[in-house]
Design a protein around this motif. Structure first.
Motif, mmCIF file in Angstrom:
data_model
loop_
_atom_site.group_PDB
_atom_site.id
_atom_site.type_symbol
_atom_site.label_atom_id
_atom_site.label_comp_id
_atom_site.label_asym_id
_atom_site.label_seq_id
_atom_site.Cartn_x
_atom_site.Cartn_y
_atom_site.Cartn_z
ATOM 1 N N HIS A 143 0.702 -1.903 -0.108
ATOM 2 C CA HIS A 143 -0.421 -0.059 0.095
ATOM 3 C C HIS A 143 0.985 1.133 0.295
ATOM 4 O O HIS A 143 2.115 1.189 0.292
ATOM 5 N N ARG A 144 0.267 2.021 -0.143
ATOM 6 C CA ARG A 144 1.080 3.720 -0.364
ATOM 7 C C ARG A 144 1.792 4.222 0.932
ATOM 8 O O ARG A 144 1.370 3.900 2.125
ATOM 9 N N LYS A 145 2.917 4.373 0.913
ATOM 10 C CA LYS A 145 3.967 4.768 1.870
ATOM 11 C C LYS A 145 3.284 6.730 2.631
ATOM 12 O O LYS A 145 3.108 6.496 1.561
ATOM 13 N N ARG A 146 2.919 6.362 3.515
ATOM 14 C CA ARG A 146 2.749 7.903 3.759
ATOM 15 C C ARG A 146 4.588 8.598 3.743
ATOM 16 O O ARG A 146 5.696 8.608 3.860
ATOM 17 N N SER A 147 4.073 9.834 3.002
ATOM 18 C CA SER A 147 5.538 10.998 3.858
ATOM 19 C C SER A 147 5.325 11.520 4.593
ATOM 20 O O SER A 147 4.724 11.574 5.331
ATOM 21 N N ARG A 148 5.968 12.401 4.289
ATOM 22 C CA ARG A 148 6.867 13.119 5.498
ATOM 23 C C ARG A 148 6.053 14.274 6.046
ATOM 24 O O ARG A 148 5.531 14.301 7.496
ATOM 25 N N GLU A 149 5.512 14.880 4.994
ATOM 26 C CA GLU A 149 4.269 15.518 5.576
ATOM 27 C C GLU A 149 2.995 14.908 6.076
ATOM 28 O O GLU A 149 2.489 15.904 7.276
ATOM 29 N N GLU A 150 3.119 13.811 5.719
ATOM 30 C CA GLU A 150 1.595 13.320 6.543
ATOM 31 C C GLU A 150 1.639 12.445 7.580
ATOM 32 O O GLU A 150 1.275 13.040 9.006
ATOM 33 N N LEU A 151 3.472 12.313 8.259
ATOM 34 C CA LEU A 151 3.750 11.955 9.334
ATOM 35 C C LEU A 151 3.545 13.128 10.081
ATOM 36 O O LEU A 151 3.612 13.775 11.387
ATOM 37 N N PHE A 152 4.285 14.459 9.992
ATOM 38 C CA PHE A 152 4.027 15.361 10.544
ATOM 39 C C PHE A 152 2.996 15.817 10.992
ATOM 40 O O PHE A 152 2.559 16.154 12.503
ATOM 41 N N GLU A 153 2.214 16.131 10.362
ATOM 42 C CA GLU A 153 0.482 16.015 10.687
ATOM 43 C C GLU A 153 0.065 15.336 11.487
ATOM 44 O O GLU A 153 -0.802 15.443 12.462
ATOM 45 N N ILE A 154 0.152 14.020 11.092
ATOM 46 C CA ILE A 154 -0.009 13.134 12.598
ATOM 47 C C ILE A 154 0.199 13.174 13.695
ATOM 48 O O ILE A 154 -0.238 13.511 14.799
ATOM 49 N N LEU A 155 1.535 13.785 14.073
ATOM 50 C CA LEU A 155 2.075 13.804 14.721
ATOM 51 C C LEU A 155 1.644 15.265 15.844
ATOM 52 O O LEU A 155 2.839 15.830 16.380
ATOM 53 N N GLY A 156 1.934 16.226 14.637
ATOM 54 C CA GLY A 156 1.469 17.468 15.860
ATOM 55 C C GLY A 156 2.738 18.266 14.963
ATOM 56 O O GLY A 156 2.397 19.859 15.782
ATOM 57 N N LEU A 157 3.658 17.949 13.591
ATOM 58 C CA LEU A 157 4.115 19.193 13.486
ATOM 59 C C LEU A 157 4.312 19.832 12.718
ATOM 60 O O LEU A 157 5.755 20.837 12.680
ATOM 61 N N THR A 158 2.800 20.118 11.941
ATOM 62 C CA THR A 158 3.172 21.455 11.491
ATOM 63 C C THR A 158 2.939 22.073 11.837
ATOM 64 O O THR A 158 1.463 22.406 12.805
ATOM 65 N N PRO A 159 2.568 23.802 11.730
ATOM 66 C CA PRO A 159 2.674 24.770 12.165
ATOM 67 C C PRO A 159 1.263 25.690 12.290
ATOM 68 O O PRO A 159 0.623 24.354 11.398
#
Length: 159
Positions: A143-159
């Motif tokens: 299945h599709r791999k998660r991108s860095r941006e998706e992982l950041f979003e899950i972990l609340g690391l986006t501004p």
């Protein structure tokens, strides 16, 4: 896990290199304060007709569970930060083809073994994201791999 002989460590590492996988995932949660949890897994695969080595590996490591999939493949799965850390540490000197993944999984298991999820710093979370990216880059995934941006979003690391 008892004390494995060097021969057993080398054999198990070789089996992992050929018929195993190292995985690190972020699972979303709906319960509790934490919106995610990390999952570390070592998995060994074998045709179900020839699953005897999986039972031997399980006995040697003293942990894990064996299950049969619908496609006639048996797998030995080992989960848990401390268990994965201990096993990877003993196998690392003998792992050849999955060395980058094993190193990344070991570093992640160190962080997760020592710090509660709720107390992980931004630096810890960034290190864990890097580990996930290294591990998934090397894995064959259906299945599709998660991108860095998706992982950041899950972990609340986006501004």
């Amino acid at each position: 896990m008892g004390s494995l002989s060097k021969i057993s460590q080398a054999y198990i590492a070789g089996f992992l290199d050929g018929d195993g996988s190292l995985m690190m995932q972020i699972k979303k949660r709906n319960d509790g304060k934490q919106k995610y949890r990390f999952m570390l897994t070592i998995c060994f695969y074998q045709d179900s007709r020839h699953e005897k080595p999986l039972h031997w590996i399980r006995k040697e490591l003293g942990i894990g569970y064996i299950s049969k999939r619908n496609d006639n493949i048996s797998e030995l799965r080992i989960n848990g930060y401390q268990q994965v850390r201990k096993i990877i540490k003993s196998l690392l000197p003998y792992i050849k083809f999955k060395k980058n993944q094993a190193d990344a999984l070991y570093r992640a298991s160190q962080i997760l073994s020592e710090i509660k999820n709720s107390e992980l710093s931004k630096k810890n979370l960034l290190s864990l994201v890097e580990a996930i990216l290294i591990i998934q880059k090397e894995n064959y995934v259906t299945h599709r791999k998660r991108s860095r941006e998706e992982l950041f979003e899950i972990l609340g690391l986006t501004p």
